[in-house]
Design a protein around this motif. Structure first.
Motif, mmCIF file in Angstrom:
data_model
loop_
_atom_site.group_PDB
_atom_site.id
_atom_site.type_symbol
_atom_site.label_atom_id
_atom_site.label_comp_id
_atom_site.label_asym_id
_atom_site.label_seq_id
_atom_site.Cartn_x
_atom_site.Cartn_y
_atom_site.Cartn_z
ATOM 1 N N LEU A 107 36.438 22.854 30.668
ATOM 2 C CA LEU A 107 35.480 23.908 30.069
ATOM 3 C C LEU A 107 34.524 24.022 31.437
ATOM 4 C CD1 LEU A 107 34.518 23.023 26.549
ATOM 5 C CD2 LEU A 107 35.915 24.714 27.489
ATOM 6 N N ARG A 108 34.308 23.420 32.352
ATOM 7 C CA ARG A 108 33.280 23.627 33.351
ATOM 8 C C ARG A 108 34.148 23.092 34.684
ATOM 9 N NH1 ARG A 108 27.382 21.913 31.683
ATOM 10 N NH2 ARG A 108 28.518 19.589 31.423
ATOM 11 N N SER A 109 35.209 23.768 35.032
ATOM 12 C CA SER A 109 36.032 23.558 36.190
ATOM 13 C C SER A 109 35.290 23.619 37.066
ATOM 14 C CB SER A 109 37.460 24.446 35.968
ATOM 15 O OG SER A 109 37.008 25.701 35.978
ATOM 16 N N TYR A 110 34.422 24.485 37.557
ATOM 17 C CA TYR A 110 33.659 24.816 38.834
ATOM 18 C C TYR A 110 33.068 23.587 39.219
ATOM 19 C CZ TYR A 110 30.393 26.417 34.869
ATOM 20 O OH TYR A 110 29.824 26.168 33.997
ATOM 21 N N TYR A 112 34.250 20.592 38.872
ATOM 22 C CA TYR A 112 35.049 19.455 39.101
ATOM 23 C C TYR A 112 36.220 19.707 40.102
ATOM 24 C CZ TYR A 112 32.895 17.804 34.845
ATOM 25 O OH TYR A 112 32.039 17.170 34.075
ATOM 26 N N VAL A 113 36.518 20.887 40.424
ATOM 27 C CA VAL A 113 37.620 21.354 41.477
ATOM 28 C C VAL A 113 37.498 21.007 42.891
ATOM 29 C CG1 VAL A 113 38.919 22.655 39.776
ATOM 30 C CG2 VAL A 113 37.217 23.685 41.416
ATOM 31 N N PRO A 114 38.351 20.589 43.720
ATOM 32 C CA PRO A 114 37.868 20.305 45.120
ATOM 33 C C PRO A 114 37.466 21.406 45.538
ATOM 34 C CG PRO A 114 40.287 19.718 44.541
ATOM 35 C CD PRO A 114 39.735 20.669 43.360
ATOM 36 N N LYS A 115 36.613 21.273 46.768
ATOM 37 C CA LYS A 115 35.930 22.536 47.408
ATOM 38 C C LYS A 115 36.797 23.302 48.535
ATOM 39 C CE LYS A 115 32.392 21.887 45.138
ATOM 40 N NZ LYS A 115 32.839 22.353 43.448
ATOM 41 N N HIS A 116 37.788 22.612 48.631
ATOM 42 C CA HIS A 116 38.635 23.018 49.966
ATOM 43 C C HIS A 116 39.783 23.925 48.940
ATOM 44 C CE1 HIS A 116 40.541 19.245 49.153
ATOM 45 N NE2 HIS A 116 41.604 19.949 49.483
ATOM 46 N N PRO A 117 40.210 24.972 49.556
ATOM 47 C CA PRO A 117 41.331 25.694 48.999
ATOM 48 C C PRO A 117 42.558 25.013 49.041
ATOM 49 C CG PRO A 117 40.841 27.027 50.751
ATOM 50 C CD PRO A 117 39.704 25.738 50.943
ATOM 51 N N PRO A 118 43.530 24.992 47.903
ATOM 52 C CA PRO A 118 44.725 24.370 48.208
ATOM 53 C C PRO A 118 45.611 25.221 48.976
ATOM 54 C CG PRO A 118 44.356 25.202 45.832
ATOM 55 C CD PRO A 118 43.170 25.502 46.661
ATOM 56 N N ILE A 312 49.802 27.174 38.005
ATOM 57 C CA ILE A 312 49.617 26.536 39.610
ATOM 58 C C ILE A 312 48.452 27.808 40.146
ATOM 59 C CG2 ILE A 312 50.559 26.458 41.911
ATOM 60 C CD1 ILE A 312 52.819 25.201 40.746
ATOM 61 N N ARG A 313 48.850 28.933 39.758
ATOM 62 C CA ARG A 313 48.107 30.000 40.480
ATOM 63 C C ARG A 313 46.483 29.951 39.630
ATOM 64 N NH1 ARG A 313 51.318 35.244 39.468
ATOM 65 N NH2 ARG A 313 49.631 36.219 40.594
ATOM 66 N N GLY A 314 46.569 29.544 38.406
ATOM 67 C CA GLY A 314 45.583 29.659 37.634
ATOM 68 C C GLY A 314 44.531 28.594 38.146
ATOM 69 N N THR A 317 43.017 29.914 41.259
ATOM 70 C CA THR A 317 42.018 30.897 41.165
ATOM 71 C C THR A 317 40.667 30.169 40.944
ATOM 72 O OG1 THR A 317 43.755 32.380 40.226
ATOM 73 C CG2 THR A 317 41.331 32.695 39.593
ATOM 74 N N LEU A 318 40.682 28.777 40.162
ATOM 75 C CA LEU A 318 39.574 28.185 39.615
ATOM 76 C C LEU A 318 39.045 27.540 40.556
ATOM 77 C CD1 LEU A 318 40.982 26.596 36.441
ATOM 78 C CD2 LEU A 318 39.103 28.298 36.518
ATOM 79 N N VAL A 319 39.922 27.090 41.642
ATOM 80 C CA VAL A 319 39.142 26.515 42.836
ATOM 81 C C VAL A 319 38.510 27.597 43.738
ATOM 82 C CG1 VAL A 319 39.964 25.537 45.169
ATOM 83 C CG2 VAL A 319 40.830 24.677 43.006
ATOM 84 N N ASN A 320 39.071 28.618 43.931
ATOM 85 C CA ASN A 320 38.632 29.606 44.835
ATOM 86 C C ASN A 320 37.284 30.193 44.362
ATOM 87 O OD1 ASN A 320 40.444 29.432 46.988
ATOM 88 N ND2 ASN A 320 42.035 30.803 45.753
ATOM 89 N N ARG A 321 37.435 30.239 42.953
ATOM 90 C CA ARG A 321 36.058 31.035 42.406
ATOM 91 C C ARG A 321 34.986 29.886 42.374
ATOM 92 N NH1 ARG A 321 37.562 32.389 36.280
ATOM 93 N NH2 ARG A 321 39.097 33.739 37.216
ATOM 94 N N ALA A 322 35.337 28.433 42.358
ATOM 95 C CA ALA A 322 34.318 27.634 42.561
ATOM 96 C C ALA A 322 33.461 27.524 44.110
ATOM 97 C CB ALA A 322 34.764 26.301 41.863
#
Ligand SMILES: [Zn+2]
Length: 323
Positions: A107-110, A112-118, A312-314, A317-322
């Protein structure tokens, strides 16, 4: 997977080692458990009881938890809790770990996701060579189906400028260790293992995704007697696993329109040993007459591949948005 493991899994679904004693003792939202009322407050969700389900909702998201079961749903997609939700006085409680490492990362992926883009995705078509995996009534082998799906996913990802490697490119059988070692060697940012299911009961059907069990808890599927609780080596990406796993299961359902068997937990070797966030996808049951036929069609395999690549693309997107 093989039918024997599936049978064990079914017989063990109710066996909840690691959940019992503390759950009975817990009385408040402190410590190991949190109340759903507390969670609803965090998200500013309205909460109501609907049959056995607690339904929490705000403008953007809906979270449902079934009392005395391990089922929860986020926006209609099922995810399994490590331990069942339980009533304690007026409260319904769940394990804190199921909130912090399951629900909240989705619900709040921003946060939790890694800060570097995959950059690099490693796809792992299961089985291969001497190991056929599950087999359909029409003698279609899992090892063939999943290799075809993996190549389709590769194509979609490369069209979207995402780099992809495969743990096997033909009918060979890398060991489970070789698969995750390979991911380590090439510097994988994501690891996605692709499978089709097999069960003794031909009525079993649907799609599911697995992420590794959080340390300290029994796997929901640990192949027989005895627990497999940590401390043991375990993938150290619990939060990103949940983000990836949920994106995967949601997109897989959207594209295949099959029954939702949920985002589940299992300490599979390829998941726990992966050097990066990792998910294992079961793309339908070869042993189910309808899904066995579907998996033998290019159209269905393409739908699965779109589900996986969108999953995977989703996540990307979440990593890049965060950031
Ligand atoms: Zn398999």
């Amino acid at each position: 997977m093989h039918s024997i493991t599936r049978k064990l899994f079914l017989s063990q679904a109710a066996l909840l080692a690691g959940c019992g004693t503390r759950a009975v003792e817990a009385k408040s939202s402190s410590g190991d458990d949190v109340s759903l009322a507390y969670i609803a407050r965090i998200y500013s969700m309205k909460m109501e009881l609907s049959g056995k389900k607690v339904v929490m909702q705000n403008k953007w998201n809906k979270l449902e938890v079934e009392i005395s079961s391990r089922y929860a749903w986020i926006n209609g997609v099922q995810l399994w809790l490590h331990c069942p939700a339980y009533q304690s006085g007026k409260n319904v409680m769940i394990r804190e770990v199921d909130f912090k490492k399951g629900i909240d990362p989705v619900l709040r992926s921003y946060y939790y996701v890694p800060k570097h883009p995959p950059k690099l995705v490693v796809l792992d078509p299961g089985h291969g060579g001497k190991d056929t995996g599950a087999v359909s009534a029409e003698k279609v082998y899992e090892k063939q189906v999943v290799l075809d799906i993996a190549y389709r996913v590769k194509k979609h990802l490369e069209e979207n400028k995402i780099a992809v490697r495969l743990t096997r490119t033909g009918d060979t059988f890398p060991s489970l260790t070789q698969r995750t070692d390979y991911a380590y060697q090439v510097g994988a940012d994501l690891f996605v293992s692709i499978h089709a299911d097999g069960a003794g009961d031909p009525s079993a059907h649907g799609v599911e995704s697995f992420i590794t069990t959080v340390s300290g808890f029994d796997s929901t599927n640990h192949y027989g007697a005895g627990g497999d609780k940590s401390p043991q080596k375990n993938n150290s990406h619990d939060n990103a696993n949940a983000v990836l796993g949920f994106s995967m299961q949601s997109n897989l359902l959207k594209q295949t329109q099959r029954r939702d068997r949920g985002l589940r937990r299992a300490r599979f070797a390829v998941l726990k040993n992966a050097p990066c966030p990792a998910v294992l996808v079961e793309s339908g049951f070869l042993t189910n007459p309808e899904e066995g036929r579907l998996l033998n069609t290019a159209d269905y395999r393409e739908a699965v591949a779109r589900g996986i690549s969108n999953g995977i693309r989703g996540y990307f997107t979440l990593v890049n948005r965060a950031r």
